[in-house]
Design an enzyme around this catalytic site. Structure first.
Site, short mmCIF file in Angstrom:
data_model
loop_
_atom_site.label_atom_id
_atom_site.label_comp_id
_atom_site.label_asym_id
_atom_site.label_seq_id
_atom_site.Cartn_x
_atom_site.Cartn_y
_atom_site.Cartn_z
N CYS A 158 19.82 -5.48 21.64
CA CYS A 158 18.89 -6.56 22.01
C CYS A 158 19.57 -7.93 21.94
O CYS A 158 19.12 -8.88 22.57
CB CYS A 158 17.65 -6.52 21.13
SG CYS A 158 18.05 -6.43 19.38
N LYS A 195 8.26 5.76 12.45
CA LYS A 195 8.22 6.56 13.68
C LYS A 195 9.52 6.26 14.43
O LYS A 195 9.66 5.24 15.08
CB LYS A 195 7.01 6.15 14.53
CG LYS A 195 6.45 7.24 15.42
CD LYS A 195 7.40 7.81 16.46
CE LYS A 195 7.51 6.97 17.71
NZ LYS A 195 8.58 7.40 18.62
N GLU A 221 15.96 -7.88 31.21
CA GLU A 221 16.86 -7.21 30.28
C GLU A 221 17.28 -5.86 30.89
O GLU A 221 16.43 -5.02 31.21
CB GLU A 221 16.15 -6.96 28.94
CG GLU A 221 17.09 -6.37 27.90
CD GLU A 221 16.42 -6.16 26.55
OE1 GLU A 221 15.30 -5.64 26.51
OE2 GLU A 221 17.04 -6.53 25.53
N GLU A 234 10.01 -7.24 17.36
CA GLU A 234 11.37 -7.65 17.68
C GLU A 234 11.66 -7.02 19.04
O GLU A 234 11.82 -5.82 19.15
CB GLU A 234 12.33 -7.15 16.58
CG GLU A 234 13.60 -7.96 16.52
CD GLU A 234 14.71 -7.34 17.32
OE1 GLU A 234 14.80 -7.67 18.53
OE2 GLU A 234 15.45 -6.53 16.77
P1 ADP Z 1 13.42 1.25 24.51
O1 ADP Z 1 13.17 0.49 25.77
O2 ADP Z 1 14.42 0.65 23.59
O3 ADP Z 1 13.44 2.75 24.68
P2 ADP Z 1 10.72 1.40 23.82
O4 ADP Z 1 10.02 0.12 23.65
O5 ADP Z 1 10.44 2.25 24.99
O6 ADP Z 1 12.20 1.00 23.65
O7 ADP Z 1 10.56 2.33 22.53
C1 ADP Z 1 10.81 1.89 21.22
C2 ADP Z 1 9.95 2.69 20.27
O8 ADP Z 1 8.58 2.50 20.63
C3 ADP Z 1 10.20 4.19 20.30
O9 ADP Z 1 10.08 4.70 18.99
C4 ADP Z 1 9.05 4.70 21.17
O10 ADP Z 1 8.70 6.03 20.89
C5 ADP Z 1 7.94 3.76 20.76
N1 ADP Z 1 6.87 3.61 21.77
C6 ADP Z 1 6.95 3.74 23.10
N2 ADP Z 1 5.74 3.55 23.67
C7 ADP Z 1 4.86 3.29 22.67
C8 ADP Z 1 3.48 2.97 22.61
N3 ADP Z 1 2.73 2.90 23.69
N4 ADP Z 1 2.94 2.73 21.39
C9 ADP Z 1 3.68 2.76 20.28
N5 ADP Z 1 4.99 3.06 20.27
C10 ADP Z 1 5.59 3.31 21.45
#
Ligand code: ADP
Length: 504
Positions: free
Chosen positions: A308, A199, A406, A274
């Protein structure tokens, strides 16, 4: 629009790829579907739409999991002769290299990274990563165990272990360097014999879709690799809670990592996380400053701090503090800010308007907390995309939010220390909820080793920051995550150990 049309005109296949509405790659074929509106993919350097993805959810995830399960249980991949599975992965690495131009074009458009950097570092590293794990496929072995006690009076056991793939794995990746990120997760999982549902991040999904096209050109059986596009709270959440997924591997923010942990409890999936970082760069007073200063600048400003492992907290001895600050400010001021497909720049855009707003809000917070802004601090208004100047704060203390949280942007905080006591220096470096990466800079390597031993982080560099290699384990202490990627540890993360015992 010139960013897209002018530069990419000669790359016909890339242009037609961008024109597609990317759906989901399930059981070896592209499928459309999703209950939310399709998502416009924007180039962060221009803010203009470059492509579209469909927004999958429960139904698409379920179809992908079924395909992955079917492929896994049939043994077409997990039980394939190892040398053959390795051959397919080596072939994928060759395809990645052969398509380096196209991949780097797409990644450059999708995240605003310099195309040359992407081709020479991102794609090359990804290909090396696949080859590293392809090499492991033929070397996945258990061991013979000498039992520690008699099985019964006068009787002995013979025990041996076998390594088996965990099964169906969901992999959720973020938008920074997404191509490398996808392969960092896929290569060990596929090498182990798992089936995968990837995903990608909705902000930067293009190179993952391109990768699906490349995988389709290999002999990898259908259903082994599946990709579902969509937003995190729908597709990501459906994958994390799906009862027929055996493991989730996630890279992203600490807050989403915690949500995923709740979601996996239903069937107690194995979980690798991670997460975020607030990595210290520690410069001791005997450091070679002609190396340490530019390295500290690279550590924070690489990918505009959207990394990161970014060295976002600089800790520097008082005797050299002013010299280090002066050197960093000089570098920051001379950085070329921009992004296009032909030239390379030092600072590119942030991934989205939302991220830019977040970073600018942190800069305001820093000012409000009493940190001294010595350079940067503003949006680059003359440019259409989401550019923020390289920003440096001095007079920082560990209680400030800009030091604790962060930011994921080009913002460096500098703290000064007077002590030479390694315990006290390590305590400052460790004064964070994170523990992903760190570096120490010193002219005395023996001191470097001593300090590295005291720092609570998954990776510590001595006179180097963020030395990534496919063979070197990578992952976080504390709230930076669970588990390790890269290296043998990264492979083991996709294997179960079975102990088989019989009376001798
Ligand atoms: P960043 O802060 O780097 O944008 P996120 O943690 O928001 O990172 O997102 C990283 C990944 O996690 C993306 O692929 C996003 O679509 C997915 N994501 C965001 N929210 C959820 C959730 N509640 N459950 C599973 N995956 C999620």
């Amino acid at each position: 629009m010139s960013f897209v049309t002018k530069q990419i005109g000669s790359h016909e296949d890339v242009q037609s790829f961008l024109a597609r509405k990317h759906g989901h790659f399930i059981n070896g074929a592209w499928q459309s579907g999703g209950d939310l509106k399709p998502i416009a993919i924007k180039c962060p350097a221009t803010g203009l739409q470059i492509s579209t993805i469909e927004s999958g959810g429960e139904i698409e995830i379920d179809a992908a999991v079924k395909a992955a399960r079917q492929a896994f249980e049939s043994g077409v991949w997990a039980k394939m002769v190892p040398v053959e599975r390795a051959r397919i992965l080596f072939a994928l690495a060759d395809l990645v290299e052969a398509n380096a131009e196209q991949i780097s074009y797409l990644e450059a458009l999708d995240i605003g990274v310099s195309r040359g950097l992407m081709r020479d570092i991102g794609v090359k590293l990804a290909a090396d990563q696949i080859r590293y794990y392809a090499g492991w496929v033929t070397k996945i072995n258990g061991e013979t165990i000498t039992n520690s006690r008699a099985a019964a009076p006068g009787r002995e056991f013979l025990t041996y272990t076998v390594k088996e793939p965990i099964g169906v794995v969901g992999q959720i990746i973020p938008w920074n360097f997404p191509f490398g990120m996808a392969l960092q997760k896929l290569a060990p999982a596929l090498a182990a014999g798992c089936s995968v549902i990837l995903k990608p991040a909705e902000e930067a999904p293009l190179t993952s879709a391109y990768l699906a096209d490349l995988i389709a050109q290999t002999d990898m059986p259908s259903g082994v690799f599946n990709l579902v596009n969509g937003v995190g709270r729908k597709a990501g959440a459906a994958l994390s809670r799906h009862p027929d997924v055996d493991k989730i591997s996630f890279t992203g923010s600490t807050s989403v990592g915690k949500e995923i942990l709740h979601a996996v409890t239903g069937n107690l999936k194995k979980t690798a996380l991670e997460l975020g970082g607030k990595s210290p760069v520690v410069i001791l007073k005997d450091a070679n400053l002609s190396e340490a200063i530019p390295a500290a600048a690279r550590a924070i400003f690489f990918l505009s701090g959207q990394n990161c492992m970014a060295g976002s907290r600089l800790l520097v001895h008082a005797d050299i503090h002013d010299q280090v600050v002066e050197g960093l400010v000089e570098i920051a001021k001379s950085m070329r800010i921009g992004a296009d497909l032909e030239n390379s720049y030092d600072i590119g855009p942030l991934i989205s308007e939302r991220q830019m707003t977040r970073v600018l809000a942190y800069i305001d917070t820093g000012l409000g907390e009493g940190a001294k802004l010595v350079t940067g601090g503003k949006r680059v208004k003359s440019m259409a995309g989401y550019f923020v100047e390289p920003t440096i704060f001095t007079n920082c203390s560990s209680s400030m939010r800009i030091v604790k949280e962060e930011i994921f942007g080009p913002v460096l905080t500098i703290q000064k220390f007077e002590t030479e006591d390694l315990e006290d220096i390590a305590a400052m470096a460790n004064d964070t909820i994170f523990g992903l990466s760190a570096s120490v800079w010193t002219g005395d390597v023996s001191i470097g080793h001593k300090l590295a031993g005291k720092i609570k982080a998954g990776q510590v560099g001595i006179n180097v920051h963020a030395a990534i290699d496919p063979a070197t384990p990578f992952g976080g202490y504390k709230q930076s995550g669970w588990g390790r990627e890269f290296g043998q540890d990264g492979l083991e993360a996709y294997l179960e150990t079975k102990a088989i015992t019989a009376y001798l």
